[in-house]
Design a protein around this motif. Structure first.
Motif, PDB file in Angstrom:
ATOM      1  N   UNK A  46       0.854  -1.187   0.000  1.00 43.25           N
ATOM      2  CA  UNK A  46       0.000   0.000   0.000  1.00 43.25           C
ATOM      3  C   UNK A  46       0.889   1.235   0.000  1.00 43.25           C
ATOM      4  N   UNK A  47       0.925   1.919  -1.136  1.00 40.21           N
ATOM      5  CA  UNK A  47       1.822   3.075  -1.288  1.00 40.21           C
ATOM      6  C   UNK A  47       1.519   4.115  -0.209  1.00 40.21           C
ATOM      7  N   UNK A  48       2.569   4.575   0.452  1.00 32.77           N
ATOM      8  CA  UNK A  48       2.402   5.450   1.612  1.00 32.77           C
ATOM      9  C   UNK A  48       3.554   6.430   1.703  1.00 32.77           C
ATOM     10  N   UNK A  49       3.237   7.690   1.989  1.00 34.43           N
ATOM     11  CA  UNK A  49       4.253   8.675   2.323  1.00 34.43           C
ATOM     12  C   UNK A  49       4.309   8.798   3.843  1.00 34.43           C
ATOM     13  N   UNK A  61       0.387   8.766   5.069  1.00 33.53           N
ATOM     14  CA  UNK A  61      -0.547   9.305   4.089  1.00 33.53           C
ATOM     15  C   UNK A  61      -0.582   8.385   2.877  1.00 33.53           C
ATOM     16  N   UNK A  62      -1.775   7.921   2.510  1.00 37.46           N
ATOM     17  CA  UNK A  62      -1.926   7.005   1.389  1.00 37.46           C
ATOM     18  C   UNK A  62      -1.714   7.722   0.062  1.00 37.46           C
ATOM     19  N   UNK A  63      -1.656   6.947  -1.016  1.00 33.31           N
ATOM     20  CA  UNK A  63      -1.467   7.513  -2.351  1.00 33.31           C
ATOM     21  C   UNK A  63      -2.618   8.421  -2.749  1.00 33.31           C
ATOM     22  N   UNK A  64      -3.780   8.229  -2.131  1.00 34.70           N
ATOM     23  CA  UNK A  64      -4.940   9.069  -2.426  1.00 34.70           C
ATOM     24  C   UNK A  64      -5.085  10.229  -1.450  1.00 34.70           C
ATOM     25  N   UNK A  65      -4.100  10.393  -0.579  1.00 36.09           N
ATOM     26  CA  UNK A  65      -4.105  11.520   0.335  1.00 36.09           C
ATOM     27  C   UNK A  65      -4.797  11.285   1.663  1.00 36.09           C
ATOM     28  N   UNK A  66      -5.193  10.044   1.959  1.00 40.46           N
ATOM     29  CA  UNK A  66      -5.874   9.741   3.216  1.00 40.46           C
ATOM     30  C   UNK A  66      -4.868   9.506   4.341  1.00 40.46           C
ATOM     31  N   UNK A  67      -5.190   9.979   5.519  1.00 40.53           N
ATOM     32  CA  UNK A  67      -4.362   9.736   6.696  1.00 40.53           C
ATOM     33  C   UNK A  67      -4.695   8.334   7.225  1.00 40.53           C
TER      34      UNK A  67
END
Length: 217
Positions: A46-49, A61-67
């Motif tokens: 799961x791509x994550x920053x 923060x997910x690839x879709x911008x969700x915390x």
């Protein structure tokens, strides 16, 4: 000149809003350009920053911008890996199978959980790991640097710890990397051009995702 102004020492710095750079799906570079890339294992997580504000906290923060921080409480330990400076790291959350390989099925089970009690139980049976493979911000933006410089920054951080994986990069060794990923049970590799800057939200051929072909039958 930095595209993100840095605050003075008495002010809290706001980490820049960023989105992940994306890979094109393709095949191995031809021999004449093979040496222009490094090759990393494809994790399919799961791509994550990972946002590390250097204040003892972490935000995922997910690839879709969700915390998604609350879904993976065990990864809050990432806050202690870099006491300073502020950082944003790129990677993927994975859940491993009994052989230590990423399991899409187990990850999906974990991603479906949101209630705190269910998440707390799952962290015992389906513990999450953070695979980190790029640095976007380290006291200041570094996305303009080439891949090789960012990779050096990542390696110098000394991040590997329980719950954290920094994958190996195979410079100019496409066939060896591909064979190693097949032998280890991964789905393929990602070729990353040595000279490429980090392009938030962009999908370019500077990163190429190469999957193993399914056996005929």
């Amino acid at each position: 000149m930095s595209t993100y102004p840095l605050a003075g020492p008495a002010q809290a710095r706001e980490l820049p809003p960023l989105s992940p750079m994306l890979a094109m799906i393709g095949s191995l570079p031809p021999p004449e350009t093979e040496g222009e890339f490094a090759y990393e294992t494809l994790w399919n997580g799961a791509r994550t920053l990972v946002h590390l504000p250097a204040d003892g906290t972490v935000r995922l923060v997910s690839a879709t911008g969700l915390d998604t921080t609350s879904q993976y409480p065990e990864l809050r330990a990432l806050a202690g890996l870099l006491p300073a400076p502020e950082a944003v790291l790129d990677g993927e959350i994975v859940v491993l199978d009994d052989q230590g390989r990423p399991s899409v099925e187990r990850l999906q089970q974990r991603m479906s959980l949101h209630h705190p009690a269910a998440v707390d139980r799952a962290r015992q049976d389906l513990p999450a790991w953070m695979v980190i493979y790029d640095v976007l911000y380290l006291g200041e933006p570094v996305i303009q640097l080439p891949y090789t410089a960012r990779r050096d920054l990542l390696d110098d951080l000394g991040l590997p710890a329980h719950g954290v994986i920094v994958p190996a990069a195979w410079p100019s060794m496409a066939d060896e990397a591909m064979e190693n990923s097949r032998r280890e049970g991964f789905d393929g590799i990602v070729a990353k051009r040595f000279t490429s800057p980090y392009l938030p939200g962009r999908r370019t051929r500077d990163w190429i995702k190469i999957k193993h072909l399914a056996p005929a039958g």
